[in-house]
Design a protein around this motif. Structure first.
Motif, short mmCIF file in Angstrom:
data_model
loop_
_atom_site.label_atom_id
_atom_site.label_comp_id
_atom_site.label_asym_id
_atom_site.label_seq_id
_atom_site.Cartn_x
_atom_site.Cartn_y
_atom_site.Cartn_z
N PRO A 1 40.99 -38.38 30.78
CA PRO A 1 40.37 -39.55 30.15
C PRO A 1 41.29 -40.76 30.24
O PRO A 1 42.51 -40.64 30.19
CB PRO A 1 40.16 -39.10 28.70
CG PRO A 1 40.16 -37.61 28.75
CD PRO A 1 41.09 -37.24 29.86
N VAL A 2 40.69 -41.94 30.39
CA VAL A 2 41.47 -43.17 30.51
C VAL A 2 41.02 -44.18 29.47
O VAL A 2 39.88 -44.16 29.00
CB VAL A 2 41.35 -43.78 31.92
CG1 VAL A 2 41.94 -42.88 32.96
CG2 VAL A 2 39.89 -44.10 32.25
N LEU A 3 41.94 -45.06 29.12
CA LEU A 3 41.65 -46.21 28.27
C LEU A 3 41.65 -47.42 29.18
O LEU A 3 42.57 -47.61 29.99
CB LEU A 3 42.71 -46.35 27.17
CG LEU A 3 42.50 -47.46 26.13
CD1 LEU A 3 41.22 -47.21 25.34
CD2 LEU A 3 43.71 -47.56 25.21
N VAL A 4 40.62 -48.26 29.06
CA VAL A 4 40.45 -49.40 29.96
C VAL A 4 40.40 -50.68 29.14
O VAL A 4 39.72 -50.76 28.12
CB VAL A 4 39.13 -49.26 30.77
CG1 VAL A 4 38.92 -50.48 31.66
CG2 VAL A 4 39.15 -47.98 31.60
N LEU B 1 33.29 -52.09 31.24
CA LEU B 1 33.62 -52.69 29.96
C LEU B 1 34.83 -51.98 29.37
O LEU B 1 35.17 -50.87 29.78
CB LEU B 1 32.41 -52.58 29.01
CG LEU B 1 31.20 -53.44 29.40
CD1 LEU B 1 29.94 -52.92 28.71
CD2 LEU B 1 31.44 -54.90 29.05
N PRO B 2 35.51 -52.57 28.40
CA PRO B 2 36.67 -51.91 27.79
C PRO B 2 36.27 -50.61 27.08
O PRO B 2 35.12 -50.41 26.72
CB PRO B 2 37.18 -52.95 26.78
CG PRO B 2 36.61 -54.24 27.21
CD PRO B 2 35.29 -53.92 27.84
N GLY B 3 37.28 -49.75 26.86
CA GLY B 3 37.04 -48.55 26.07
C GLY B 3 37.61 -47.29 26.70
O GLY B 3 38.38 -47.33 27.65
N VAL B 4 37.19 -46.16 26.14
CA VAL B 4 37.63 -44.84 26.59
C VAL B 4 36.60 -44.29 27.57
O VAL B 4 35.39 -44.37 27.33
CB VAL B 4 37.79 -43.88 25.39
CG1 VAL B 4 38.06 -42.46 25.88
CG2 VAL B 4 38.91 -44.35 24.48
N TYR B 5 37.09 -43.72 28.67
CA TYR B 5 36.19 -43.14 29.67
C TYR B 5 36.66 -41.73 30.04
O TYR B 5 37.80 -41.52 30.45
CB TYR B 5 36.15 -44.00 30.93
CG TYR B 5 35.41 -45.31 30.75
CD1 TYR B 5 34.04 -45.39 30.89
CD2 TYR B 5 36.11 -46.47 30.40
CE1 TYR B 5 33.36 -46.59 30.72
CE2 TYR B 5 35.45 -47.68 30.21
CZ TYR B 5 34.07 -47.73 30.37
OH TYR B 5 33.41 -48.92 30.18
N GLU B 6 35.74 -40.77 29.88
CA GLU B 6 35.96 -39.41 30.36
C GLU B 6 35.36 -39.33 31.77
O GLU B 6 34.22 -39.71 31.99
CB GLU B 6 35.24 -38.40 29.46
CG GLU B 6 35.73 -38.39 28.02
CD GLU B 6 36.78 -37.33 27.78
OE1 GLU B 6 37.12 -36.61 28.75
OE2 GLU B 6 37.25 -37.22 26.64
N LEU B 7 36.14 -38.83 32.73
CA LEU B 7 35.70 -38.80 34.12
C LEU B 7 35.18 -37.42 34.50
O LEU B 7 35.85 -36.41 34.27
CB LEU B 7 36.85 -39.18 35.05
CG LEU B 7 37.26 -40.64 35.08
CD1 LEU B 7 38.11 -41.02 33.89
CD2 LEU B 7 38.01 -40.95 36.37
N TYR B 8 34.00 -37.39 35.07
CA TYR B 8 33.43 -36.18 35.67
C TYR B 8 33.46 -34.98 34.72
O TYR B 8 33.95 -33.90 35.07
CB TYR B 8 34.15 -35.84 36.97
CG TYR B 8 33.99 -36.90 38.04
CD1 TYR B 8 32.83 -36.98 38.80
CD2 TYR B 8 35.00 -37.82 38.28
CE1 TYR B 8 32.67 -37.95 39.78
CE2 TYR B 8 34.87 -38.80 39.26
CZ TYR B 8 33.70 -38.86 40.01
OH TYR B 8 33.55 -39.82 40.97
N GLU B 9 32.89 -35.14 33.54
CA GLU B 9 32.86 -34.04 32.57
C GLU B 9 31.98 -32.89 33.04
O GLU B 9 32.22 -31.75 32.67
CB GLU B 9 32.33 -34.55 31.23
CG GLU B 9 33.26 -35.47 30.48
CD GLU B 9 32.62 -35.93 29.18
OE1 GLU B 9 33.03 -35.42 28.13
OE2 GLU B 9 31.72 -36.79 29.23
N SER B 10 30.96 -33.18 33.84
CA SER B 10 29.98 -32.15 34.17
C SER B 10 30.33 -31.37 35.43
O SER B 10 29.48 -30.64 35.95
CB SER B 10 28.60 -32.79 34.34
OG SER B 10 28.58 -33.66 35.46
N GLN B 11 31.53 -31.52 35.94
CA GLN B 11 31.90 -30.77 37.13
C GLN B 11 31.96 -29.27 36.82
O GLN B 11 32.22 -28.87 35.68
CB GLN B 11 33.24 -31.24 37.67
CG GLN B 11 33.18 -32.62 38.30
CD GLN B 11 32.14 -32.70 39.40
OE1 GLN B 11 32.20 -31.96 40.38
NE2 GLN B 11 31.17 -33.57 39.24
N PRO B 12 31.72 -28.42 37.84
CA PRO B 12 31.71 -26.97 37.59
C PRO B 12 33.08 -26.46 37.16
O PRO B 12 34.12 -27.03 37.51
CB PRO B 12 31.29 -26.39 38.94
CG PRO B 12 31.64 -27.44 39.95
CD PRO B 12 31.42 -28.75 39.24
#
Length: 317
Positions: A154-157, A134-145
């Motif tokens: 972060p991307v806007l879609v 869906l549209p919006g802001v996405y933070e990728l893989y925040e929980s990586q070590p």
């Protein structure tokens, strides 16, 4: 003259975007007409509302014997000021309008990441090679070590467009991670390598340890109780590698500066005589694999090309 209400196509697109931003996935999907791909991320838990709808305007309208279609331009803005626009196609073939290209469709390339994590929500897309968003802001893989730097932001879609926050150019694909070691990761790798070599020195000769004479050199005899002394630890770099079926973040080590160990040995002369001496052995942990877990730990395992003996041994003067 102004109409009492905006055209039906504009209203459909605006309602779709506002429903997404409000986290009402059911209402948003009721207006969407696309479902070709994994739907694991079409849930409220995967959404981030830090964006606004800044423009919705019908820009084209066509009629055919099958019905009417409108094109609606929409633009949204992320919390940092990044904007992204997209043309939606809205079907008006009687009944309720349908936003035909409402969802982003991006290819999922695992590359060692068996799951995809967006805005802290993680899921395995399953057998589908494409993921719907869906549209919006996405933070990728925040929980990586903290030991890894994935090189993604972060991307806007919106529609089929993706743009990193603060970026200047949109693409048609979601950025894919390709991990590099962070400063903390390099320190953790160095500590793990030193610990491994210390353990090898204590139990040499042992499987997976490079503390042994070169094969075929029968002149060198190292007593079983000989002590191997590490005189310099090697310096290494690490390159990310994808191991099919692995759930860890795997890297292969490459030596930038060899280390060395010394050991008391017996040399057998050509006439059969023996003499005691001290030998130096170079250490190059090329081919050793490092796996970084989610807790920030590092596990080292020798790969098929890792050395199991000294490349050469020279006498210490």
């Amino acid at each position: 003259w102004l109409p009492l209400r905006e055209p039906a196509a504009e209203e459909a697109v605006r309602s779709f975007l506002e429903a997404v931003r409000a986290g009402d996935v059911g209402a948003a999907l009721a207006l969407a007409g696309e479902s070709d791909g994994s739907e694991r991320f079409l849930v409220a838990e995967a959404l981030d509302d830090r964006w606004e709808v800044v423009q919705v305007a019908q820009v084209a309208y066509t009629e055919t014997p099958r019905g009417a279609t409108a094109e609606v331009y929409a633009e949204i803005e992320a919390h940092d000021g990044t904007r992204l626009g997209h043309r939606y196609r809205v079907g008006l073939e009687g009944g309720d309008p349908v936003v035909r290209n409402a969802l982003a469709r991006t290819e999922h390339i695992p590359e060692g990441f068996g799951h995809l994590e967006l805005n802290g929500y993680s899921a395995d897309p399953g057998e589908e090679s494409h993921v719907l968003l869906l549209p919006g802001v996405y933070e990728l893989y925040e929980s990586q070590p903290a030991t890894l730097d994935l090189g993604v932001y972060p991307v806007l879609v919106l529609g089929d467009q993706f743009i990193e926050l603060g970026g200047e150019h949109a693409t048609t694909w979601l950025p894919q991670p390709w991990p590099q070691l962070s400063e903390e990761g390099r320190r953790a790798l160095d500590e793990a390598l030193r610990a491994r070599l210390d353990a090898c020195a204590e139990r040499a000769p042992a499987d997976g340890c490079p503390f042994a004479p070169p094969p075929g050199d029968e002149r060198i005899d190292i007593p079983a109780d000989a002590t191997w002394e590490i005189t310099a630890y090697p310096q290494v770099t690490a390159a990310y590698m994808y191991l099919p079926g692995s759930t860890e973040r795997s890297f292969e080590l490459f030596t930038t500066e060899p280390g060395s160990v010394e050991v008391e040995a017996v040399i057998v002369e050509e006439d059969g005589g023996e003499r005691r001496t001290r030998l130096n052995c170079g250490i190059s942990p090329d081919g050793v694999h490092a796996e970084f877990d989610m807790a920030g730990g590092v596990t080292l395992t020798p790969g098929s090309t890792a050395a199991e003996h000294c490349g050469s041994m020279v006498e210490v003067e």
